[in-house]
Design a protein around this motif. Sequence first.
Motif, short mmCIF file in Angstrom:
data_model
loop_
_atom_site.label_atom_id
_atom_site.label_comp_id
_atom_site.label_asym_id
_atom_site.label_seq_id
_atom_site.Cartn_x
_atom_site.Cartn_y
_atom_site.Cartn_z
N SER A 127 30.95 50.81 30.76
CA SER A 127 30.47 49.50 31.24
C SER A 127 31.63 48.52 31.38
N GLY A 128 32.71 48.76 30.61
CA GLY A 128 33.82 47.81 30.60
C GLY A 128 33.51 46.60 29.74
N THR A 142 41.75 42.04 38.43
CA THR A 142 40.97 42.57 39.56
C THR A 142 39.66 43.22 39.13
N HIS A 143 39.39 43.28 37.83
CA HIS A 143 38.15 43.91 37.36
C HIS A 143 36.93 43.08 37.78
N VAL A 144 35.85 43.77 38.08
CA VAL A 144 34.55 43.12 38.25
C VAL A 144 33.77 43.39 36.98
N LYS A 145 33.57 42.37 36.17
CA LYS A 145 32.93 42.54 34.87
C LYS A 145 31.41 42.58 35.02
N SER A 146 30.79 43.50 34.28
CA SER A 146 29.35 43.67 34.41
C SER A 146 28.82 44.53 33.28
N SER A 147 27.52 44.73 33.28
CA SER A 147 26.83 45.70 32.43
C SER A 147 26.07 46.66 33.34
N VAL A 198 20.70 53.52 38.24
CA VAL A 198 21.70 52.80 37.44
C VAL A 198 22.18 51.61 38.28
N LYS A 199 22.00 50.42 37.76
CA LYS A 199 22.31 49.20 38.51
C LYS A 199 23.37 48.39 37.79
N GLU A 200 24.32 47.87 38.54
CA GLU A 200 25.35 47.00 37.98
C GLU A 200 24.83 45.56 37.90
N ILE A 201 24.99 44.96 36.73
CA ILE A 201 24.57 43.57 36.52
C ILE A 201 25.82 42.74 36.29
N PRO A 202 26.26 41.96 37.28
CA PRO A 202 27.51 41.18 37.13
C PRO A 202 27.42 40.20 35.96
N ALA A 203 28.52 40.10 35.24
CA ALA A 203 28.62 39.15 34.13
C ALA A 203 29.13 37.81 34.64
N PRO A 204 28.80 36.73 33.95
CA PRO A 204 29.31 35.42 34.39
C PRO A 204 30.83 35.36 34.28
N VAL A 205 31.47 34.71 35.24
CA VAL A 205 32.93 34.59 35.27
C VAL A 205 33.31 33.19 34.83
N PRO A 206 33.95 33.03 33.67
CA PRO A 206 34.29 31.68 33.20
C PRO A 206 35.29 30.97 34.11
N ARG A 207 36.26 31.74 34.62
CA ARG A 207 37.25 31.21 35.55
C ARG A 207 37.98 32.40 36.17
N ARG A 208 38.23 32.35 37.48
CA ARG A 208 38.95 33.43 38.13
C ARG A 208 40.35 33.57 37.56
N MET A 209 40.88 34.80 37.59
CA MET A 209 42.25 35.06 37.17
C MET A 209 43.07 35.43 38.39
N ALA A 210 44.33 35.03 38.39
CA ALA A 210 45.19 35.31 39.54
C ALA A 210 46.61 35.58 39.08
N ARG A 211 47.22 36.56 39.73
CA ARG A 211 48.64 36.85 39.55
C ARG A 211 49.36 36.43 40.82
N ILE A 212 50.31 35.51 40.70
CA ILE A 212 51.03 35.04 41.88
C ILE A 212 52.53 35.16 41.62
N SER A 213 53.32 35.22 42.68
CA SER A 213 54.76 35.31 42.51
C SER A 213 55.46 34.58 43.66
N GLY A 214 56.66 34.10 43.38
CA GLY A 214 57.47 33.39 44.37
C GLY A 214 58.49 32.53 43.66
N THR A 215 59.31 31.85 44.42
CA THR A 215 60.23 30.88 43.81
C THR A 215 59.43 29.67 43.35
N VAL A 216 60.02 28.88 42.48
CA VAL A 216 59.33 27.67 42.01
C VAL A 216 58.94 26.79 43.18
N GLU A 217 59.85 26.61 44.14
CA GLU A 217 59.55 25.74 45.27
C GLU A 217 58.42 26.31 46.13
N GLU A 218 58.40 27.63 46.31
CA GLU A 218 57.30 28.24 47.07
C GLU A 218 55.98 28.03 46.35
#
Length: 381
Positions: free
Chosen positions: A229-230, A241-246, A259-279
């Motif tokens: 279930s994760g 990138t995980h989709v959290k659920s039961s 068997v049905k996936e039941i999405p869990a509430p997402v408190p806040r999206r997560m993101a991985r970003i990269s670049g120079t500070v100015e970018e």
Amino acid sequence: MRFLHTSDWHLGRHLHGLSLHGAHQAFIDHLVEVARVERVDAVLIAGDLYDRAVPPPDAVGLWDQAQTRLVLEAETQVVVIAGNHDSPARLGVSSRLLERAGVHVRVGTGAVGTPVLFNDGTSKVACYPIPFLEPAAAMADWGIEDRSHAAALQAAMGRVRPDLAARSGYRSVVMAHAFVSGGQGCDTERDISVGGVQHVPGGVFGGVDYVALGHLHGRQRLADGLRYSGSPLAFSFSEATHVKSSYLVDLGPDGLGHVKEIPAPVPRRMARISGTVEELLNSPAFSEYEQCWVEATLTDAARPVSPHERLKHRFPYLLKLVIPSLTAEVGYRDLAVLDQMSPVEVALDFVTEVRGRPADVDEIALLNRAFDELRRVEATR
């Protein structure tokens, strides 16, 4: 018969220093509502209820609230097994009393092979909880000789199958906390290897209608009736990138149904970003991540000044800043090398390591003057 498969709550966990108490509370609210609306017969929690063996008081309070509300508000039963993060002694406190209320807590080897039975008049299901088994404990208690997780689970299933075979008309559910071959892990699961051996072949569970697995934090289907279930929440940026659920699992007289996936509430999206500070500060390409929990990796050729403080203005939920090593040829010096270097050389080496480029002529002169002054002051003492 309907079950809600969850695992790896890790109550008490933090995300890069940020408390997840509120997010866990939202998940419990969601879980109780799903169990009530879907008329779930039992909620299955496949291990790692807590994040550590001695959970903090607020984590214990969340579990007390969750089990109470599931039984009284959702009118469902609960089956929970100990995971490798849980303390069997603590999790198992008052388990015989809780059993009478419909909360079935299984820890250790003693009750393996003894099912929790469900019968709604149409379907009959035997649920066999197998808590996380330390191979050393299985060797001592069951006399097995192979010190591996596969051997421990094979021995456990050797206790399940005779009991199931004697129960005419019963379908079967097994709960286990293990790393089953074919599963994909991430960096938030604690290593459970023993002598390098932690994987368990899925065939160990052959003949079971549904196996509710815990330990791996990403939801995944290894077979129709063999699933993780994760975790309900992301606990690091490796889970971004995980989709959290039961999983909502229906079992009928003929075996596994829907068997049905039941999405869990997402408190806040997560993101991985990269670049120079100015970018990262100025590019409109990063606008969508401004309200996310952010991990930022810098690609500047030289180490920038105060990058964390600057980036927080655009990304107020920045939790992790990654500044890769900028010079492959500079690394940690051993003591023998340092003893042969002058103080100025050590300082210049440090500047290069920290900033990613050597000191310029003016900076070298400044360091030399500073050390000359230190030597002069030291000589007058």
